[in-house]
Motif scaffolding. Sequence first.
Motif, PDB file in Angstrom:
ATOM      1  N   MET A   1       0.588  -0.857   0.262  1.00  0.00           N
ATOM      2  CA  MET A   1       0.428   0.161  -0.317  1.00  0.00           C
ATOM      3  C   MET A   1       0.925   1.486   0.067  1.00  0.00           C
ATOM      4  O   MET A   1       1.590   0.861   0.565  1.00  0.00           O
ATOM      5  CB  MET A   1      -0.885   0.482   1.557  1.00  0.00           C
ATOM      6  CG  MET A   1      -0.580   0.099   2.487  1.00  0.00           C
ATOM      7  SD  MET A   1      -1.116  -0.200   3.849  1.00  0.00           S
ATOM      8  CE  MET A   1      -1.917  -2.268   2.781  1.00  0.00           C
ATOM      9  N   PHE A   2       0.154   2.315  -0.532  1.00  0.00           N
ATOM     10  CA  PHE A   2       1.398   3.395  -0.564  1.00  0.00           C
ATOM     11  C   PHE A   2      -0.145   3.930  -0.649  1.00  0.00           C
ATOM     12  O   PHE A   2      -1.409   4.224  -0.351  1.00  0.00           O
ATOM     13  CB  PHE A   2       1.963   3.282  -1.608  1.00  0.00           C
ATOM     14  CG  PHE A   2       0.721   4.158  -2.912  1.00  0.00           C
ATOM     15  CD1 PHE A   2       1.317   5.669  -3.520  1.00  0.00           C
ATOM     16  CD2 PHE A   2      -0.127   3.434  -3.437  1.00  0.00           C
ATOM     17  CE1 PHE A   2       0.753   6.237  -4.566  1.00  0.00           C
ATOM     18  CE2 PHE A   2      -1.021   4.248  -4.665  1.00  0.00           C
ATOM     19  CZ  PHE A   2      -0.367   5.132  -5.231  1.00  0.00           C
ATOM     20  N   ALA A  31       5.388   3.876   1.414  1.00  0.00           N
ATOM     21  CA  ALA A  31       4.760   2.441   0.974  1.00  0.00           C
ATOM     22  C   ALA A  31       5.171   1.331   1.765  1.00  0.00           C
ATOM     23  O   ALA A  31       6.009   1.744   2.535  1.00  0.00           O
ATOM     24  CB  ALA A  31       5.004   2.412  -0.218  1.00  0.00           C
ATOM     25  N   LEU A  32       4.193   0.419   2.444  1.00  0.00           N
ATOM     26  CA  LEU A  32       4.745  -0.825   2.845  1.00  0.00           C
ATOM     27  C   LEU A  32       4.405  -1.476   1.693  1.00  0.00           C
ATOM     28  O   LEU A  32       3.245  -2.156   1.308  1.00  0.00           O
ATOM     29  CB  LEU A  32       3.771  -0.688   3.786  1.00  0.00           C
ATOM     30  CG  LEU A  32       3.100   0.458   5.136  1.00  0.00           C
ATOM     31  CD1 LEU A  32       2.565   0.072   5.815  1.00  0.00           C
ATOM     32  CD2 LEU A  32       5.281   0.680   5.628  1.00  0.00           C
ATOM     33  N   GLU A  48       9.501  -1.445   4.614  1.00  0.00           N
ATOM     34  CA  GLU A  48       8.898  -0.405   4.331  1.00  0.00           C
ATOM     35  C   GLU A  48       9.351   0.300   2.680  1.00  0.00           C
ATOM     36  O   GLU A  48      11.057   0.756   2.807  1.00  0.00           O
ATOM     37  CB  GLU A  48       9.391   0.635   4.988  1.00  0.00           C
ATOM     38  CG  GLU A  48       8.457   0.485   6.715  1.00  0.00           C
ATOM     39  CD  GLU A  48       9.282   1.217   7.885  1.00  0.00           C
ATOM     40  OE1 GLU A  48       9.967   1.698   7.523  1.00  0.00           O
ATOM     41  OE2 GLU A  48       8.155   0.945   8.710  1.00  0.00           O
ATOM     42  N   TYR A  49       8.948   1.994   2.267  1.00  0.00           N
ATOM     43  CA  TYR A  49       9.571   2.880   1.519  1.00  0.00           C
ATOM     44  C   TYR A  49       9.244   3.520   1.532  1.00  0.00           C
ATOM     45  O   TYR A  49       7.527   4.058   2.226  1.00  0.00           O
ATOM     46  CB  TYR A  49       8.995   1.941  -0.313  1.00  0.00           C
ATOM     47  CG  TYR A  49       9.122   3.214  -1.208  1.00  0.00           C
ATOM     48  CD1 TYR A  49      10.508   3.463  -1.920  1.00  0.00           C
ATOM     49  CD2 TYR A  49       9.139   4.132  -1.334  1.00  0.00           C
ATOM     50  CE1 TYR A  49      11.304   3.592  -2.783  1.00  0.00           C
ATOM     51  CE2 TYR A  49       9.391   5.530  -2.159  1.00  0.00           C
ATOM     52  CZ  TYR A  49      10.359   5.427  -2.652  1.00  0.00           C
ATOM     53  OH  TYR A  49      11.038   5.987  -3.908  1.00  0.00           O
ATOM     54  N   GLU A  50      10.654   5.247   1.277  1.00  0.00           N
ATOM     55  CA  GLU A  50       9.583   6.134   1.497  1.00  0.00           C
ATOM     56  C   GLU A  50      10.878   6.954   0.965  1.00  0.00           C
ATOM     57  O   GLU A  50      12.012   6.726   0.722  1.00  0.00           O
ATOM     58  CB  GLU A  50       9.773   6.749   3.423  1.00  0.00           C
ATOM     59  CG  GLU A  50       9.328   8.162   3.962  1.00  0.00           C
ATOM     60  CD  GLU A  50       9.660   8.348   4.940  1.00  0.00           C
ATOM     61  OE1 GLU A  50       8.232   9.092   5.749  1.00  0.00           O
ATOM     62  OE2 GLU A  50      10.672   7.222   6.003  1.00  0.00           O
ATOM     63  N   ILE A  87       9.609   8.742  -8.123  1.00  0.00           N
ATOM     64  CA  ILE A  87       9.002   7.412  -8.841  1.00  0.00           C
ATOM     65  C   ILE A  87       9.436   6.861  -9.547  1.00  0.00           C
ATOM     66  O   ILE A  87       8.433   5.340  -9.361  1.00  0.00           O
ATOM     67  CB  ILE A  87       7.793   8.729 -10.219  1.00  0.00           C
ATOM     68  CG1 ILE A  87       7.418   9.553  -9.059  1.00  0.00           C
ATOM     69  CG2 ILE A  87       7.134   7.706 -10.869  1.00  0.00           C
ATOM     70  CD1 ILE A  87       6.967  10.657 -10.127  1.00  0.00           C
ATOM     71  N   SER A  88      10.908   6.417 -10.482  1.00  0.00           N
ATOM     72  CA  SER A  88      11.395   5.615 -10.754  1.00  0.00           C
ATOM     73  C   SER A  88      11.649   4.442  -9.507  1.00  0.00           C
ATOM     74  O   SER A  88      10.814   2.911  -9.990  1.00  0.00           O
ATOM     75  CB  SER A  88      12.455   5.497 -11.535  1.00  0.00           C
ATOM     76  OG  SER A  88      12.304   6.640 -12.720  1.00  0.00           O
ATOM     77  N   ASP A  89      11.733   4.706  -8.982  1.00  0.00           N
ATOM     78  CA  ASP A  89      12.182   3.620  -7.435  1.00  0.00           C
ATOM     79  C   ASP A  89      10.972   2.953  -7.074  1.00  0.00           C
ATOM     80  O   ASP A  89      10.590   2.052  -6.834  1.00  0.00           O
ATOM     81  CB  ASP A  89      12.944   4.221  -6.427  1.00  0.00           C
ATOM     82  CG  ASP A  89      14.462   4.526  -6.515  1.00  0.00           C
ATOM     83  OD1 ASP A  89      15.520   4.394  -7.904  1.00  0.00           O
ATOM     84  OD2 ASP A  89      15.669   5.664  -6.127  1.00  0.00           O
ATOM     85  N   PHE A  90      10.479   4.298  -6.891  1.00  0.00           N
ATOM     86  CA  PHE A  90       8.090   4.314  -6.140  1.00  0.00           C
ATOM     87  C   PHE A  90       8.074   2.697  -6.658  1.00  0.00           C
ATOM     88  O   PHE A  90       7.412   1.794  -6.202  1.00  0.00           O
ATOM     89  CB  PHE A  90       7.539   5.402  -5.751  1.00  0.00           C
ATOM     90  CG  PHE A  90       6.760   4.703  -5.810  1.00  0.00           C
ATOM     91  CD1 PHE A  90       5.775   3.300  -4.356  1.00  0.00           C
ATOM     92  CD2 PHE A  90       5.459   4.630  -6.557  1.00  0.00           C
ATOM     93  CE1 PHE A  90       5.148   3.032  -3.832  1.00  0.00           C
ATOM     94  CE2 PHE A  90       4.051   3.848  -5.736  1.00  0.00           C
ATOM     95  CZ  PHE A  90       3.638   3.477  -4.551  1.00  0.00           C
TER      96      PHE A  90
END
Length: 197
Positions: A1-2, A31-32, A48-50, A87-90
């Motif tokens: 989710m983000f 994002a998780l 996690e992503y931040e 955005i590319s990394d996400f």
Amino acid sequence: MFDLEFTSWSGALEQDWAGPGRLREIVQIGALRISTGRSAADYSVVEEYEALVRPVVNPRLSPFFTGLTGIDQETVDREGVAPAEAISDFLAFCKGQSVLSYGNDMVVLGENVGWARARGEEIKNSFLTAAFLNIRPWLNTIAPITASANSGRLWEALGLPKPMAGSEHSALFDCYSIAAAIGHLRAGGAALPEGCL
């Protein structure tokens, strides 16, 4: 989710960002990655992503935005990355996954992809490698008490423990709030929508 935090000004929501130059430029992505199994006990955060993102059209954050999110100009100037990079990394983080949001954040993401490409920047990954889904209609139907809650207050609307340190309008905190709500509803026997996780 983000979840996304994006440039805003007093009255922007009510005007749907219609003022001149009032674009919804991403400033923070959270994002998780969730591991799910047959039981609610299997529903847990595994990654996690931040990222902080430097807006281009409106590089100076409004006092309204800083007051809402706690994200200040110095931090974005110091730690923020270019929109195309973030955005590319996400999108790489999302590859091959169902990607849930509480609302249509994927529309804002798409707007930012378009603006980056219009500036000649390369987005290295594609929307087409992930399945984006707005979970809000499902969640509000299963738990009508959440209908007036934003993503960062879902845990509170459902009477759950605070999911982590922090507060609403921080993208990662809002993700944990969404995850807590979904986990709670799954534990109560609610089935996730088709194609979801």
